[in-house]
Write an enzyme that holds these catalytic residues in place. Structure first.
Site, PDB file in Angstrom:
ATOM      1  N   ASN A   1      -6.880   6.241   3.768  1.00 19.43           N
ATOM      2  CA  ASN A   1      -8.294   6.513   3.526  1.00 19.43           C
ATOM      3  C   ASN A   1      -8.679   7.983   3.589  1.00 19.43           C
ATOM      4  OD1 ASN A   1      -8.398   3.761   3.355  1.00 19.43           O
ATOM      5  ND2 ASN A   1      -9.790   3.461   5.080  1.00 19.43           N
TER       6      ASN A   1
ATOM      7  N   ASP B   1      -0.832   2.193  -5.521  1.00 18.16           N
ATOM      8  CA  ASP B   1      -0.798   0.750  -5.758  1.00 18.16           C
ATOM      9  C   ASP B   1      -2.077   0.259  -6.432  1.00 18.16           C
ATOM     10  OD1 ASP B   1      -1.826   1.503  -3.012  1.00 18.16           O
ATOM     11  OD2 ASP B   1      -2.531  -0.571  -3.118  1.00 18.16           O
TER      12      ASP B   1
ATOM     13  N   HIS C   1       0.813  -1.215   0.000  1.00 16.06           N
ATOM     14  CA  HIS C   1       0.000   0.000   0.000  1.00 16.06           C
ATOM     15  C   HIS C   1       0.849   1.269   0.000  1.00 16.06           C
ATOM     16  CE1 HIS C   1      -4.182   0.563  -0.255  1.00 16.06           C
ATOM     17  NE2 HIS C   1      -4.493   0.828   0.992  1.00 16.06           N
TER      18      HIS C   1
ATOM     19  N   ASN D   1      -9.473   3.003  -1.731  1.00 15.27           N
ATOM     20  CA  ASN D   1     -10.045   3.985  -0.801  1.00 15.27           C
ATOM     21  C   ASN D   1      -9.304   5.316  -0.799  1.00 15.27           C
ATOM     22  OD1 ASN D   1     -12.165   2.357   0.068  1.00 15.27           O
ATOM     23  ND2 ASN D   1     -10.913   1.396   1.668  1.00 15.27           N
TER      24      ASN D   1
END
Length: 216
Positions: free
Chosen positions: A93, A118, A46, A139
């Protein structure tokens, strides 16, 4: 001493803020790499956006250490254009809070905001450049779209490979690469940095023709 440092920064092409950018009359770009802060998440799938920013900063001689916009940022130039490199520190997020704050401060057009992140739908090390699009289940991108009020901003997706069927998605994107995949990703970070430079200096179309579908 501070006065001398300020003069050296100006000679090197680093701006002091919005007024200098406006007087220069050039377009301003923001390149934001997405990830999660703290050592716990370093080098996870991530966080590939952060790693691309690190490679790009090293290529350009930019220090991404100034704290503002709920993130770390640095200033420099690509192809004569003034550029902000940004690493949001909001956690993934809420990435849009940082990107929006920087965009509003510098009054950057949405089409000049490049997001690097990613993508599990791409093979490890594969790149895909787009000038607009939906969040695709990511997200961080979803939050950026909400804060910018548009899907029309360019992005570079860096493939991290699909998750194993029995593995939770959150666990997968927060995991690290195997030794072999890590080697591939190092090459992908370098190519993604080159793609950013080409997008800004030569246009997104040329970058897409050069890098889309290519695997490091």
């Amino acid at each position: 001493m501070d006065g001398i440092r300020d003069i050296l920064k100006k000679i090197a092409g680093f701006g002091a803020g919005k007024q200098e950018i406006e007087e220069d009359g050039r377009a301003m770009y923001i390149v934001a790499g997405l990830g999660n802060p703290t050592k716990e998440y370093e080098k996870t799938r991530h966080n590939v956006g952060f790693e691309v920013i690190d490679v790009l900063a090293d290529r350009l001689g930019i220090m991404v250490e100034e704290k503002k916009f709920r993130g770390y940022y640095g200033r420099g130039r690509i192809g004569g254009e003034r550029v902000i490199l940004l690493k949001p520190q909001t956690f993934m997020n809420l990435s849009g809070e940082s990107v929006r704050a920087a965009a509003d401060f510098y009054k950057v057009d949405r089409e000049h905001i490049i997001i690097v992140y990613d993508d599990i739908s791409l093979d490890v090390g594969q790149l895909r450049i787009r000038t607009k699009g939906s969040a695709g289940g990511h997200n961080g991108i979803k939050n950026i779209i909400e804060h910018l009020g548009t899907q029309e901003f360019p992005r570079i997706k860096v493939g991290v490979g699909d998750k194993p069927k029995k593995m939770d998605l959150a666990d997968y994107v927060l995991s690290r690469f195997s030794k072999e995949d890590r080697t591939v990703m190092e090459g992908a970070f370098e190519e993604a940095a080159q793609a950013v430079e080409m997008m800004i200096s030569q246009g997104a179309d040329k970058a897409m023709n050069r890098f889309n579908g290519h695997r490091a």
